[in-house]
Design a protein around this motif. Structure first.
Motif, PDB file in Angstrom:
ATOM      1  N   TYR A  50       0.801  -1.215   0.000  1.00  0.00           N
ATOM      2  CA  TYR A  50       0.000   0.000   0.000  1.00  0.00           C
ATOM      3  C   TYR A  50       0.840   1.274   0.000  1.00  0.00           C
ATOM      4  O   TYR A  50       0.288   2.360  -0.161  1.00  0.00           O
ATOM      5  CB  TYR A  50      -1.014  -0.029   1.142  1.00  0.00           C
ATOM      6  N   GLU A  51       2.142   1.120   0.126  1.00  0.00           N
ATOM      7  CA  GLU A  51       2.975   2.309  -0.076  1.00  0.00           C
ATOM      8  C   GLU A  51       2.953   2.724  -1.548  1.00  0.00           C
ATOM      9  O   GLU A  51       3.247   3.870  -1.892  1.00  0.00           O
ATOM     10  CB  GLU A  51       4.418   2.038   0.366  1.00  0.00           C
ATOM     11  N   LEU A  52       2.607   1.789  -2.406  1.00  0.00           N
ATOM     12  CA  LEU A  52       2.591   2.069  -3.846  1.00  0.00           C
ATOM     13  C   LEU A  52       1.189   2.385  -4.367  1.00  0.00           C
ATOM     14  O   LEU A  52       1.028   2.666  -5.554  1.00  0.00           O
ATOM     15  CB  LEU A  52       3.159   0.869  -4.613  1.00  0.00           C
ATOM     16  N   THR A  54      -3.422   1.799  -3.688  1.00  0.00           N
ATOM     17  CA  THR A  54      -4.459   0.790  -3.422  1.00  0.00           C
ATOM     18  C   THR A  54      -4.474  -0.295  -4.495  1.00  0.00           C
ATOM     19  O   THR A  54      -4.885  -1.422  -4.244  1.00  0.00           O
ATOM     20  CB  THR A  54      -5.832   1.492  -3.341  1.00  0.00           C
ATOM     21  N   ASP A  55      -4.008   0.049  -5.706  1.00  0.00           N
ATOM     22  CA  ASP A  55      -4.050  -0.935  -6.790  1.00  0.00           C
ATOM     23  C   ASP A  55      -2.770  -1.775  -6.881  1.00  0.00           C
ATOM     24  O   ASP A  55      -2.654  -2.608  -7.787  1.00  0.00           O
ATOM     25  CB  ASP A  55      -4.341  -0.252  -8.130  1.00  0.00           C
ATOM     26  N   ALA A  56      -1.829  -1.570  -5.956  1.00  0.00           N
ATOM     27  CA  ALA A  56      -0.638  -2.433  -5.928  1.00  0.00           C
ATOM     28  C   ALA A  56      -1.041  -3.734  -5.244  1.00  0.00           C
ATOM     29  O   ALA A  56      -0.837  -3.944  -4.049  1.00  0.00           O
ATOM     30  CB  ALA A  56       0.504  -1.749  -5.188  1.00  0.00           C
ATOM     31  N   ARG A  57      -1.670  -4.588  -6.001  1.00  0.00           N
ATOM     32  CA  ARG A  57      -2.356  -5.749  -5.425  1.00  0.00           C
ATOM     33  C   ARG A  57      -2.409  -6.888  -6.427  1.00  0.00           C
ATOM     34  O   ARG A  57      -2.718  -6.665  -7.611  1.00  0.00           O
ATOM     35  CB  ARG A  57      -3.776  -5.322  -5.044  1.00  0.00           C
ATOM     36  N   VAL A  58      -2.058  -8.075  -5.952  1.00  0.00           N
ATOM     37  CA  VAL A  58      -2.278  -9.286  -6.735  1.00  0.00           C
ATOM     38  C   VAL A  58      -3.355 -10.070  -6.002  1.00  0.00           C
ATOM     39  O   VAL A  58      -3.196 -10.398  -4.818  1.00  0.00           O
ATOM     40  CB  VAL A  58      -0.994 -10.138  -6.852  1.00  0.00           C
ATOM     41  N   ALA A  59      -4.458 -10.337  -6.657  1.00  0.00           N
ATOM     42  CA  ALA A  59      -5.616 -10.940  -5.994  1.00  0.00           C
ATOM     43  C   ALA A  59      -5.971 -12.272  -6.624  1.00  0.00           C
ATOM     44  O   ALA A  59      -5.897 -12.426  -7.849  1.00  0.00           O
ATOM     45  CB  ALA A  59      -6.814  -9.997  -6.091  1.00  0.00           C
ATOM     46  N   VAL A  60      -6.335 -13.219  -5.777  1.00  0.00           N
ATOM     47  CA  VAL A  60      -6.825 -14.517  -6.243  1.00  0.00           C
ATOM     48  C   VAL A  60      -8.017 -14.907  -5.380  1.00  0.00           C
ATOM     49  O   VAL A  60      -8.001 -14.692  -4.162  1.00  0.00           O
ATOM     50  CB  VAL A  60      -5.724 -15.608  -6.126  1.00  0.00           C
TER      51      VAL A  60
END
Lengths: 86, 255
Positions: A50-52, A54-60
């Motif tokens: 989250y320092e990068l 909200t969309d710095a996310r890999v989701a499964v």
């Protein structure tokens, strides 16, 4: 129902998200409403930084059977890696 | 009622994302939908579900506005940052959820926003689905200035003590004594949260305390039976439930 089942850990690794690779700093494992998987609930795995943003996310999203199989798969790979001493 | 508009009427709705002064004076986003005229009308604070402040909730707000109400749907995850609604929801999970106190403050501020509108008739309902239904009950119990509450399958109303947390320190059912406005509750009998047994426990408490409530339970429906974007949608049950929603709003929010 909203289960509110969720936990978060600090992790070290990298993930590839919508904008490419980035260092992941937290993992989140939950079992709650799915965003995309076509069942009411899913095992929700998120690797984020989250320092990068909200969309710095890999989701499964996985069903329970797949989540159990993944746990076994991870455990097996961990044991083999440790046995290999690498 | 559904399809009750007159074909020679000039229905027009304005709907947009705005910022308003939420709890603690923070500027937060909300979806604001209202009829595009100067008539005086009731207001609705619409609390979104656990999957976030999403497109379903925009369309939900627009439908309510088309039926003649000023509707504000606050983004309860706004302080967490922005992205797609599922990214924001994931962040909510990672950070451990939204405290009940924050939900109450943002809802009270949304009520004040509605009542300050030149078209406000001073009557307001708080409502929501899923965790928004739970939130609506929470808010209605602690903000007596509302005139009515609609709980659409809110889970975790009956909460075992070992599942209470610092952010959610009181089971909603334990606020029942403080709930002093009409309540409409709609539930699917195939739901596991709230299960039919939990709905019964809640209803017993409402009866015991002599509260003004109406519960309707639907066979063949589970959690989220309004959600036409999922396989959980049950059109017959949903359309009947919508009629109950509109009837309740007509009764509570009439000029």
């Amino acid at each position: 129902m909203c289960t509110m089942i969720a936990s978060t850990k600090t992790v070290q690794g990298s993930g590839k998200g919508a904008t490419g690779w980035f260092p992941v700093t937290q993992s989140s494992v939950g079992y709650d409403h799915a965003s995309h998987f076509p069942e009411e609930h899913a095992m929700l795995l998120d690797f984020v930084n989250y320092e990068l943003g909200t969309d710095a996310r890999v989701a499964v999203e996985l069903n329970l059977a797949s989540a159990r199989a993944l746990v076994a798969q991870l455990q097996d790979a961990i044991e083999r890696a440790e046995l290999a001493g690498v | 009622m559904w399809n009750s508009f007159l074909t020679d009427s000039h229905v027009s709705v304005l709907a947009e994302i705005i910022t308003y002064k939420g709890g603690d004076g923070d500027e937060i986003h909300a979806y604001f939908a209202h009829p595009n005229d100067d008539n005086v009308r009731g207001g609705i604070v619409l609390l979104h579900h656990n999957p976030g402040w999403d497109e379903f909730y925009q369309e939900f707000a627009e439908r309510l506005a088309r039926h003649g109400y000023n509707v504000i749907a606050p983004d309860l995850y706004c302080r967490l940052g922005h992205g797609t609604s599922d990214d924001a929801t994931a962040k909510m999970r990672v950070l451990g959820g939204i405290p009940d106190e924050q939900v109450v403050k943002d809802s009270r501020a949304a009520l004040e926003f509605l009542n300050a509108l030149p078209t406000a008739n001073g009557k307001t309902v708080v409502m929501g689905t899923c965790s928004g239904g739970r939130g609506a009950l929470l808010v209605a119990s602690l903000v007596p200035e509302f005139n009515g509450v609609i709980d659409l399958w809110g889970g975790n109303v009956v909460t075992p003590e070992d599942q209470l947390t610092p952010d959610r320190p009181v089971a909603i059912i334990d606020y029942t004594e403080r709930l002093n406005m009409p309540l409409l509750g709609l539930f699917g009998n195939d739901d596991k949260g709230p299960s039919p047994e939990q709905v019964n426990i809640h209803e017993d408490k409402l009866k015991e305390l002599g509260k003004d409530y109406e519960f309707f339970r639907y066979d063949g429906a589970g959690h989220g039976f309004f959600y036409y974007h999922t396989e959980r949608y049950r059109w017959e049950q949903a359309m009947d439930a919508w009629e109950k929603v509109f009837a309740f709003l007509t009764k509570i929010l009439a000029n």
